[in-house]
Design an enzyme around this catalytic site. Structure first.
Site, short mmCIF file in Angstrom:
data_model
loop_
_atom_site.label_atom_id
_atom_site.label_comp_id
_atom_site.label_asym_id
_atom_site.label_seq_id
_atom_site.Cartn_x
_atom_site.Cartn_y
_atom_site.Cartn_z
N PRO A 65 0.66 -1.14 -0.03
CA PRO A 65 -0.02 0.07 0.15
C PRO A 65 0.94 1.30 0.07
O PRO A 65 1.75 1.34 0.76
CB PRO A 65 -0.81 -0.27 1.21
CG PRO A 65 -0.37 -1.38 1.82
CD PRO A 65 0.77 -2.08 1.27
N HIS A 66 0.61 2.23 -0.80
CA HIS A 66 1.35 3.42 -1.17
C HIS A 66 0.33 4.56 -1.45
O HIS A 66 -0.64 4.35 -2.10
CB HIS A 66 2.51 3.45 -1.99
CG HIS A 66 2.06 2.77 -3.11
ND1 HIS A 66 1.79 1.51 -3.60
CD2 HIS A 66 1.79 3.47 -4.71
CE1 HIS A 66 1.50 1.35 -4.88
NE2 HIS A 66 1.49 2.63 -5.32
N ALA A 67 0.76 5.82 -1.02
CA ALA A 67 -0.03 6.99 -1.48
C ALA A 67 0.85 8.30 -0.97
O ALA A 67 1.32 8.19 -0.14
CB ALA A 67 -1.46 7.04 -0.91
#
Length: 150
Positions: A65-67
């Site tokens: 997960p990345h943002a």
């Protein structure tokens, strides 16, 4: 790139009991908020927004997960290894038990992309994955993650 510049030893968490992807995203946001000083809501919203674009479950039991998160000045990373794999809607439909979180400043940077690429290379290494999944301590997991540049 040596990943020790991206993740601190205290951001490696083992043997988490998580039941669903939603609970995991909430846990990731809470941990990142406590470590960065940003609000859990801002991080949670950013992560959910990214997951709506498509699952960050990259296969072989791994999710990344990345943002970008408003207010974050430098990249933040964490590694969580789950007690039992959970459904994460991964590209190969396999459940996930190793999760690498990466948050970045909204402006984006080459560093963020370099970290994602380095972690992806590490996670494709069967030896690394075996050690991460069998690690008896956070220190052991951290060491294998950062022991050699990728």
């Amino acid at each position: 790139m040596n990943l020790s510049s991206a993740i601190a030893p205290e951001d490696v968490i083992l043997d988490l009991s998580i039941s669903t992807k939603a609970v995991l995203i909430k846990k990731l946001a809470a941990h990142a908020a406590a470590r960065t000083g940003l609000t859990e809501e801002a991080i949670h919203t950013a992560l959910l927004g990214r997951e709506r674009l498509g699952s960050t479950g990259i296969g072989h039991g791994v999710a990344m997960p990345h943002a970008p998160v408003p207010g974050l000045r430098t990249s933040f990373a964490a590694l969580m290894v789950l007690k039992k794999p959970i459904d994460f809607e991964a590209v190969d439909d396999l459940p996930v038990d190793v999760v690498f979180l990466l948050l970045s400043a909204p402006e984006g940077s080459n560093e963020y992309l370099k970290i994602l690429a380095a972690v992806a290379r590490k996670m494709r290494d069967e030896r690394v994955m075996k050690v991460l999944r069998g690690a008896k301590s956070e220190h052991a997991a951290y060491s294998i993650l950062v022991e050699q540049p990728v």
